[in-house]
Design a protein around this motif. Structure first.
Motif, short mmCIF file in Angstrom:
data_model
loop_
_atom_site.label_atom_id
_atom_site.label_comp_id
_atom_site.label_asym_id
_atom_site.label_seq_id
_atom_site.Cartn_x
_atom_site.Cartn_y
_atom_site.Cartn_z
N GLN A 351 0.83 -1.21 0.00
CA GLN A 351 0.00 0.00 0.00
C GLN A 351 0.86 1.25 0.00
N TYR A 352 1.91 1.24 0.82
CA TYR A 352 2.79 2.41 0.90
C TYR A 352 3.51 2.64 -0.42
N TYR A 353 3.93 1.56 -1.07
CA TYR A 353 4.59 1.68 -2.37
C TYR A 353 3.67 2.37 -3.38
N ILE A 354 2.43 1.93 -3.44
CA ILE A 354 1.46 2.51 -4.38
C ILE A 354 1.19 3.97 -4.05
N VAL A 355 1.05 4.29 -2.76
CA VAL A 355 0.76 5.66 -2.34
C VAL A 355 1.94 6.58 -2.68
N VAL A 356 3.16 6.10 -2.46
CA VAL A 356 4.34 6.92 -2.79
C VAL A 356 4.37 7.22 -4.29
N CYS A 358 1.79 7.30 -6.34
CA CYS A 358 0.69 8.24 -6.63
C CYS A 358 1.06 9.65 -6.19
N TYR A 359 1.69 9.77 -5.03
CA TYR A 359 2.10 11.09 -4.53
C TYR A 359 3.12 11.75 -5.47
N ARG A 364 4.30 15.87 -9.23
CA ARG A 364 5.27 16.21 -10.28
C ARG A 364 4.63 16.35 -11.66
N VAL A 365 3.59 15.59 -11.93
CA VAL A 365 3.00 15.58 -13.28
C VAL A 365 1.65 16.29 -13.30
N VAL A 366 0.73 15.85 -12.46
CA VAL A 366 -0.63 16.40 -12.48
C VAL A 366 -0.63 17.88 -12.11
N VAL A 367 0.13 18.25 -11.07
CA VAL A 367 0.17 19.65 -10.64
C VAL A 367 0.76 20.53 -11.75
N PHE A 393 -0.73 12.61 1.79
CA PHE A 393 0.39 11.68 1.92
C PHE A 393 0.92 11.66 3.35
N TYR A 394 1.05 12.82 3.96
CA TYR A 394 1.52 12.89 5.35
C TYR A 394 0.54 12.18 6.29
#
Length: 432
Positions: A351-356, A358-359, A364-367, A393-394
């Motif tokens: 889960q943490y891998y996927i969230v990292v 996505c973050y 970096r891309v969507v923003v 994320f935090y």
């Protein structure tokens, strides 16, 4: 000439709306196009331009100085200017009817300086540009530019039209992070018997993030009112540097399972930290150069590319320890007979891998995509989106890795153990 014009097109796409009063030094520069700052004007926009110590490499009276000067243009109008030049309709950007001339050197009359105020009544996002269409003419000058909008009361607002509310946005998020830091300290005190070193490190990351946002709020607030940061930019860079290093280090340490799964780091995990930390130093140096010099600097694009490259390398590097932990847990589940416990740990790290991922992708891309496609009047939305993603994320990290009371006498029954073992067998191999 064509290469320089295309480079300028890239510059205005990479640059963001600057705001404060800028002091720029141009020395023996023969570039045909020099972009300075980008700014979102309202219908009551103003540009104050003060240029001094003007020196030309050629002072021949035959020079047509109407081909040298400053103008304003939007991103859309610049595409029309490029088309006009390619179609040979014009030979100099200053001759285009798609730009707004501010001042040409034809009006100098042998003077070494000039001051002008340009009133911009058409609301849009403009870039201040210096054009030198005379081949082999080198220009030296000191440029002071101040772009601002007048509010209803006649007061100056030095922040771009789409960023005028940013001081309040940053201050609000700083309060949220200070609140989270307080809640985290209470949790650490309440569960102090199960607190590990990583939990104090997480507290430091939250506090640094809060201080970073507070300094950025003050920085933007002073720029909004006076056009100068009054030293808050220095504090912002310091806390931004510390926040960047600690955040990436935290992701690496959590990915390795340091302190809550094992009290040490393996050599390969130490190497990741030794790569990430120096790269973050380089990234922060690049960010300072990008912010302080502006796109007029000849090395601005290079520093921008360095920053983007280093940021991508850091984002990729922090994923490796998480993948290593996932593989280690998978191997341990097959050998130590604790399938249920290892399955829970494995699920958490996946889960943490996927969230990292996505973050990293969102911030970096969507923003960046939001900043590119959003109207200049709503540029603040990309900042809010990025800060909300960071906050999420935090919070996720805190919830998943908070101190927990583990009962050493907790026994997993045979049925749960068998079910977990079967689940581990059915899982596909997890690859980076």
């Amino acid at each position: 000439m064509a290469t320089s014009l295309r480079l300028f097109s890239i510059l205005i796409l990479l640059s963001v709306a600057a705001a404060d009063i800028r002091f720029s030094e141009v020395r023996s520069d023969d570039r045909p196009i020099i972009p300075f700052d980008e700014f979102g004007f309202t219908h009551r926009g103003r540009l104050e331009l003060n240029v001094s110590q003007i020196a030309l490499s050629n002072t021949s009276p035959d020079l047509d100085l109407s081909n040298v000067g400053f103008f304003l243009c939007t991103r859309e109008s610049w595409l029309h200017v490029l088309q006009q030049i390619e179609d040979a309709e014009i030979t100099c950007a200053l001759k285009s009817d798609h730009i707004k001339p501010v001042y040409t050197f034809q009006s100098l009359n042998n003077a070494l300086r000039f001051d002008t105020v340009y009133q911009q009544s058409e609301a849009d996002q403009y870039t201040l540009v210096f054009a030198n269409c005379l081949q082999q003419l080198k220009v030296s000058m000191n440029v002071k530019s101040a772009m601002y909008n007048l509010d209803k009361s006649g007061h100056r607002d030095y922040l771009s039209a789409g960023k005028t509310i940013l001081p309040r946005v940053y201050f609000l998020f700083s309060l949220i992070y200070f609140t989270l830091a307080g809640a985290w300290m209470y949790l650490l005190y309440k569960k102090r018997l199960t607190v590990y070193g990583i939990h104090f490190f997480m507290l430091a990351v939250v506090i640094l993030k809060a201080l970073n946002l507070l300094c950025e709020a003050e920085d933007k607030s002073y720029i909004k009112r006076t056009g100068s940061a009054h030293g808050w930019d220095v504090l912002f860079y310091i806390f931004s540097f510390l926040k960047g290093i600690t955040l990436f280090s935290l992701i690496v340490l959590i990915g390795t399972g340091w302190s809550f799964l094992k009290p040490y780091l393996q050599d390969k995990e130490k190497k990741v930290l030794m790569i990430v930390i120096p790269l973050q130093v380089v990234a922060n140096i690049a960010q300072v150069v990008i912010d302080e010099t502006g796109p007029y600097g000849q090395d601005w694009v290079t520093w921008k590319q360095i920053f983007l490259l280093v940021d991508v390398v850091c984002c990729c590097a922090v994923l490796f320890p998480i993948v290593w932990s996932i593989k280690n847990l998978r191997e341990a589940a097959r050998t130590d007979g604790k399938a249920a416990v290892n399955l829970m740990k494995l699920t958490l790290f996946r889960q943490y891998y996927i969230v990292v991922i996505c973050y990293i992708y969102f911030t970096r891309v969507v923003v960046y995509a939001l900043e590119t496609i959003t109207s200049y009047r709503y540029l603040w939305t990309s900042v809010v989106a990025g800060e909300l993603a960071t906050l999420a994320f935090y919070v996720f990290t805190g919830l998943k890795f908070k101190p927990e009371v583990h009962n050493p006498y907790f026994v997993v029954d045979d049925e749960e153990e068998e079910a977990a073992a079967e689940a581990l067998k059915l899982e596909d191999e997890f690859e980076l």
